[in-house]
Scaffold this motif. Structure first.
Motif, short mmCIF file in Angstrom:
data_model
loop_
_atom_site.label_atom_id
_atom_site.label_comp_id
_atom_site.label_asym_id
_atom_site.label_seq_id
_atom_site.Cartn_x
_atom_site.Cartn_y
_atom_site.Cartn_z
N SER A 110 0.59 -1.18 0.07
CA SER A 110 -0.17 -0.06 0.04
C SER A 110 0.63 1.49 -0.01
O SER A 110 0.35 2.30 -0.63
CB SER A 110 -0.76 -0.32 1.07
OG SER A 110 -2.56 -0.65 1.40
N ASP A 111 2.09 1.15 0.53
CA ASP A 111 3.05 2.21 0.88
C ASP A 111 3.41 2.86 -0.59
O ASP A 111 3.50 4.20 -0.64
CB ASP A 111 4.60 1.88 1.54
CG ASP A 111 4.52 0.74 1.51
OD1 ASP A 111 4.44 -0.19 1.02
OD2 ASP A 111 5.69 0.67 2.08
N ARG A 112 4.00 1.61 -1.40
CA ARG A 112 4.02 2.21 -2.70
C ARG A 112 3.35 2.39 -4.03
O ARG A 112 3.62 2.13 -5.39
CB ARG A 112 5.53 1.56 -2.94
CG ARG A 112 5.50 -0.16 -2.98
CD ARG A 112 6.71 -0.88 -2.72
NE ARG A 112 6.37 0.05 -1.34
CZ ARG A 112 7.96 -1.54 -0.68
NH1 ARG A 112 8.54 -2.32 -1.70
NH2 ARG A 112 7.85 -1.57 0.60
N THR A 113 1.93 2.11 -3.91
CA THR A 113 1.36 1.71 -4.96
C THR A 113 0.42 3.09 -4.46
O THR A 113 -0.71 3.28 -3.01
CB THR A 113 0.60 0.75 -4.90
OG1 THR A 113 -0.12 -0.21 -3.75
CG2 THR A 113 1.62 0.14 -5.06
N GLU A 114 -0.46 3.34 -5.70
CA GLU A 114 -1.99 4.48 -5.81
C GLU A 114 -3.03 3.35 -7.46
O GLU A 114 -2.26 4.15 -8.29
CB GLU A 114 -1.77 5.60 -6.33
CG GLU A 114 -1.71 6.92 -5.33
CD GLU A 114 -2.23 7.88 -6.03
OE1 GLU A 114 -1.22 8.37 -5.63
OE2 GLU A 114 -2.77 9.10 -6.45
N VAL A 115 -4.14 3.08 -6.88
CA VAL A 115 -5.12 2.56 -7.79
C VAL A 115 -5.98 3.89 -8.10
O VAL A 115 -6.64 4.72 -7.10
CB VAL A 115 -5.34 1.85 -7.70
CG1 VAL A 115 -6.71 1.50 -8.81
CG2 VAL A 115 -4.75 1.04 -6.63
N ARG A 116 -5.97 5.03 -9.14
CA ARG A 116 -7.18 6.22 -9.42
C ARG A 116 -7.57 5.42 -10.27
O ARG A 116 -7.85 4.76 -11.67
CB ARG A 116 -6.00 7.30 -10.59
CG ARG A 116 -5.06 7.72 -9.11
CD ARG A 116 -4.10 8.78 -10.31
NE ARG A 116 -3.25 9.26 -9.91
CZ ARG A 116 -2.22 9.99 -9.44
NH1 ARG A 116 -2.03 10.28 -10.49
NH2 ARG A 116 -1.38 10.55 -8.62
N VAL A 117 -9.21 5.80 -10.21
CA VAL A 117 -10.17 5.44 -10.84
C VAL A 117 -10.74 6.41 -11.48
O VAL A 117 -10.55 7.56 -11.31
CB VAL A 117 -11.26 4.68 -9.75
CG1 VAL A 117 -12.88 4.17 -10.19
CG2 VAL A 117 -10.48 4.48 -8.69
N GLY A 118 -11.24 6.08 -12.90
CA GLY A 118 -11.37 6.76 -13.61
C GLY A 118 -11.14 6.20 -15.52
O GLY A 118 -10.64 5.47 -15.05
N PRO A 119 -11.45 7.21 -16.03
CA PRO A 119 -11.43 6.75 -17.14
C PRO A 119 -9.72 6.98 -17.98
O PRO A 119 -9.59 8.33 -17.19
CB PRO A 119 -12.61 8.15 -18.64
CG PRO A 119 -13.23 8.51 -17.99
CD PRO A 119 -12.74 8.57 -16.57
N ALA A 120 -9.00 6.41 -18.17
CA ALA A 120 -7.98 6.57 -18.17
C ALA A 120 -6.93 8.12 -18.36
O ALA A 120 -6.16 8.11 -18.72
CB ALA A 120 -6.21 5.59 -18.71
N LEU A 121 -8.01 7.69 -19.56
CA LEU A 121 -7.21 9.41 -20.56
C LEU A 121 -7.57 10.90 -19.65
O LEU A 121 -6.61 11.50 -19.52
CB LEU A 121 -8.54 9.19 -21.73
CG LEU A 121 -7.51 8.82 -22.96
CD1 LEU A 121 -8.16 8.60 -24.27
CD2 LEU A 121 -5.93 8.54 -23.74
N GLU A 122 -8.50 10.82 -19.09
CA GLU A 122 -8.87 11.68 -17.96
C GLU A 122 -8.26 11.85 -17.52
O GLU A 122 -6.62 12.47 -16.48
CB GLU A 122 -10.10 11.74 -17.43
CG GLU A 122 -10.67 11.99 -19.16
CD GLU A 122 -12.70 11.89 -17.91
OE1 GLU A 122 -12.74 11.58 -16.22
OE2 GLU A 122 -13.82 11.69 -18.68
N SER A 123 -7.65 10.68 -16.22
CA SER A 123 -6.35 10.44 -14.97
C SER A 123 -5.28 11.09 -15.77
O SER A 123 -4.49 12.23 -15.21
CB SER A 123 -6.54 9.17 -14.90
OG SER A 123 -7.19 9.17 -14.28
N LEU A 124 -4.76 10.34 -16.99
CA LEU A 124 -3.63 11.25 -17.86
C LEU A 124 -3.59 12.48 -17.82
O LEU A 124 -2.48 13.34 -17.45
CB LEU A 124 -3.30 9.50 -18.84
CG LEU A 124 -3.21 8.48 -19.04
CD1 LEU A 124 -3.70 7.89 -20.00
CD2 LEU A 124 -2.05 8.50 -18.53
N ALA A 125 -4.81 13.07 -18.93
CA ALA A 125 -4.74 13.85 -18.92
C ALA A 125 -4.17 15.18 -17.35
O ALA A 125 -3.99 16.53 -17.46
CB ALA A 125 -6.05 15.08 -19.77
N ALA A 126 -5.36 14.42 -16.28
CA ALA A 126 -5.24 15.98 -15.32
C ALA A 126 -3.83 15.06 -14.45
O ALA A 126 -3.03 16.27 -14.12
CB ALA A 126 -5.92 14.58 -14.16
#
Ligand code: SAH
Ligand code: MG
Length: 219
Positions: A110-126
């Protein structure tokens, strides 16, 4: 002697080196995914080992994954990181992301991972807008229709000397010269992208597929 078919070779590789890894985490992650009815479209154990070895070979400290599913490939990649390393993995489906988060937690990652939820293209743009730090490895393994767009972000976000990995590059009609699929478009684009030198490692889950490995030589 057993025939050298994909069905035999893949588990042979996985079993040969299994003791080098904490196998219980990988097995329980697969069991959790099955219990949650998550499709079995994760990398095989032998491909997971390949990802792990590549991450160690470049002493990766930062890894970006596009397409988490239940966190199986993320486990193989994150377990290759040093304690201060970081894997960010992007997933559309909140159920998949939840199972992945639990699997990574259970493996002590957990300390070295992060799961980001949403359409990947939106996460990448952010991430681009926020000026994200460069990655040593970007692993593309989500919806194939967006692979060409993921490649643009992968080039922007991966350091020179780093590696872009892309999964399933020998299926989806990859070998049909008349086909027009996310993978045929991706392979054609990759082959003509200056600054990347690529090869394909054939993989063996349910027949033959491919893991493309591209070195970012210049941008
Ligand atoms: N890397 C995983 C397998 C990923 S399967 C492993 O080997 O263990 C592909 C994943 O991409 C699925 O979980 C699917 O929900 C997700 N996905 C599909 N479209 C997406 C999108 N637009 N953005 C982010 N994730 C997406
Ligand atoms: Mg895949």
């Amino acid at each position: 002697m057993p025939e050298r078919t994909p069905e035999v070779i893949d588990p042979f590789i996985a079993q040969l080196f299994a003791h080098q890894h904490d196998s219980s985490h990988y097995e329980s992650a697969l069991a959790q995914m099955k219990a949650a009815d998550i499709p079995e479209i994760n990398v095989s154990a032998s491909e997971g080992m390949t990802l792990h070895v590549i991450a160690r070979a470049v002493t990766a400290k930062r890894i970006l994954e596009i397409g988490t599913l239940g966190g199986y490939s993320a486990l193989w990649l994150a377990s290759a990181l040093p304690p201060d390393g970081k894997l960010i993995t992007l997933e559309l489906d909140p159920k998949h992301a939840g199972v992945a988060t639990r699997n990574l937690h259970n493996a002590g990652l957990s300390d070295r991972t992060e799961v980001r939820v949403g359409p990947a293209l939106e996460s990448l743009a952010a991430m681009e807008k926020d000026g994200v730090a460069e990655f040593d490895i970007t692993f593309i393994d989500a919806n194939k229709d967006s692979y060409v767009d993921y490649l643009d972000y992968a080039i922007k976000f991966t350091r020179v000397g780093g590696i872009i990995l892309s999964d399933n590059t020998l299926t989806h009609n990859a070998l049909d010269p008349t086909a027009d699929t996310g993978i045929t478009r991706f392979n054609a684009k990759l082959a003509h992208t200056k600054g990347l030198i690529s090869a394909i490692i054939p993989t063996l889950r349910e027949g033959i597929d491919g893991l493309t490995i591209s070195v970012v030589v210049h941008k």
